[in-house]
Design a protein around this motif. Sequence first.
Motif, mmCIF file in Angstrom:
data_model
loop_
_atom_site.group_PDB
_atom_site.id
_atom_site.type_symbol
_atom_site.label_atom_id
_atom_site.label_comp_id
_atom_site.label_asym_id
_atom_site.label_seq_id
_atom_site.Cartn_x
_atom_site.Cartn_y
_atom_site.Cartn_z
ATOM 1 N N TYR A 4 0.842 -1.189 0.000
ATOM 2 C CA TYR A 4 0.000 0.000 0.000
ATOM 3 C C TYR A 4 0.881 1.244 0.000
ATOM 4 C CZ TYR A 4 -3.429 3.335 1.915
ATOM 5 O OH TYR A 4 -4.245 4.407 2.130
ATOM 6 N N ALA A 5 0.472 2.215 -0.777
ATOM 7 C CA ALA A 5 1.140 3.519 -0.773
ATOM 8 C C ALA A 5 0.092 4.579 -1.054
ATOM 9 C CB ALA A 5 2.245 3.565 -1.822
ATOM 10 N N THR A 6 0.194 5.675 -0.360
ATOM 11 C CA THR A 6 -0.740 6.775 -0.579
ATOM 12 C C THR A 6 -0.028 8.110 -0.396
ATOM 13 O OG1 THR A 6 -2.904 7.679 -0.001
ATOM 14 C CG2 THR A 6 -1.576 6.857 1.804
ATOM 15 N N VAL A 7 -0.498 9.091 -1.131
ATOM 16 C CA VAL A 7 0.021 10.455 -1.020
ATOM 17 C C VAL A 7 -1.125 11.350 -0.574
ATOM 18 C CG1 VAL A 7 1.025 12.411 -2.260
ATOM 19 C CG2 VAL A 7 1.759 10.086 -2.802
ATOM 20 N N ARG A 8 -0.872 12.145 0.456
ATOM 21 C CA ARG A 8 -1.853 13.109 0.958
ATOM 22 C C ARG A 8 -1.244 14.496 0.888
ATOM 23 N NH1 ARG A 8 -2.210 8.782 4.472
ATOM 24 N NH2 ARG A 8 -4.235 7.765 4.505
ATOM 25 N N ASP A 9 -2.099 15.472 0.675
ATOM 26 C CA ASP A 9 -1.601 16.849 0.704
ATOM 27 C C ASP A 9 -1.509 17.314 2.152
ATOM 28 O OD1 ASP A 9 -4.193 17.473 1.492
ATOM 29 O OD2 ASP A 9 -4.703 18.552 -0.338
ATOM 30 N N GLU A 10 -1.132 18.566 2.340
ATOM 31 C CA GLU A 10 -0.911 19.075 3.702
ATOM 32 C C GLU A 10 -2.187 19.120 4.529
ATOM 33 O OE1 GLU A 10 -1.996 22.600 1.243
ATOM 34 O OE2 GLU A 10 -0.661 20.905 0.954
ATOM 35 N N LYS A 11 -3.354 19.086 3.889
ATOM 36 C CA LYS A 11 -4.632 19.090 4.612
ATOM 37 C C LYS A 11 -5.165 17.683 4.867
ATOM 38 C CE LYS A 11 -5.859 23.548 2.734
ATOM 39 N NZ LYS A 11 -6.743 24.287 1.847
ATOM 40 N N GLY A 12 -4.466 16.664 4.348
ATOM 41 C CA GLY A 12 -4.871 15.287 4.579
ATOM 42 C C GLY A 12 -5.702 14.678 3.466
ATOM 43 N N TYR A 13 -5.944 15.416 2.399
ATOM 44 C CA TYR A 13 -6.709 14.869 1.276
ATOM 45 C C TYR A 13 -5.851 13.893 0.481
ATOM 46 C CZ TYR A 13 -9.999 18.639 2.225
ATOM 47 O OH TYR A 13 -10.881 19.479 2.836
ATOM 48 N N VAL A 14 -6.442 12.771 0.118
ATOM 49 C CA VAL A 14 -5.726 11.747 -0.637
ATOM 50 C C VAL A 14 -5.605 12.192 -2.091
ATOM 51 C CG1 VAL A 14 -5.775 9.365 -1.440
ATOM 52 C CG2 VAL A 14 -6.471 9.902 0.899
ATOM 53 N N LEU A 15 -4.370 12.248 -2.590
ATOM 54 C CA LEU A 15 -4.106 12.621 -3.972
ATOM 55 C C LEU A 15 -3.871 11.407 -4.861
ATOM 56 C CD1 LEU A 15 -1.677 15.601 -3.283
ATOM 57 C CD2 LEU A 15 -4.133 15.705 -3.729
ATOM 58 N N ALA A 16 -3.282 10.361 -4.292
ATOM 59 C CA ALA A 16 -3.025 9.129 -5.043
ATOM 60 C C ALA A 16 -2.933 7.983 -4.060
ATOM 61 C CB ALA A 16 -1.737 9.242 -5.843
ATOM 62 N N VAL A 17 -3.435 6.826 -4.484
ATOM 63 C CA VAL A 17 -3.390 5.644 -3.637
ATOM 64 C C VAL A 17 -3.220 4.416 -4.522
ATOM 65 C CG1 VAL A 17 -5.897 5.308 -3.585
ATOM 66 C CG2 VAL A 17 -4.499 4.449 -1.705
#
Length: 159
Positions: free
Chosen positions: A87-100
């Motif tokens: 599993y890998a995920t990218v979140r922005d500084e506000k915690g919104y998921v940008l990619a998973v």
Amino acid sequence: MIIPWRKNKIAWKLIKALVLFSSMITLVTTGVQLQSEYGRDLNVIEANFVLVERSYLDSIAENVWEADAGRLNLLVNGIAELPDFRYATVRDEKGYVLAVAGSREDQQIIHKIYPLNYVFRGKTLNIGELEVVASLAAVYARVWDRVGLILVANAIKTF
């Protein structure tokens, strides 16, 4: 017909002692070998975490900054395809998921979160985080496969 060992109690005692001694040696050497291989598997996972840190973080941070979802998904999928990574995920500084990529179903995991930083006009900005999860389930499965193989091989050699 004479059966030479039937009445010889000393021979049977020696045979039992040899089988017991051989079994104990088998268990000890199996344990040492499995511990070594388990440590090697964990070192491979740790090396892959280092690879992610050295090879992926800057590219992911750049793509988060540029809002390039296609390349970001490609990078995250590449991380999730590494051996034992699930599993890998990218979140922005506000915690919104940008990619998973992948799924986080396993209970036995190694989990790391990397901050994503980007230098803009001389300032280092925290623009999000990369979360990577490696599963230990495959490591444990390989250990159990080896246990069976080693014990069967040594049992055949013993008898």
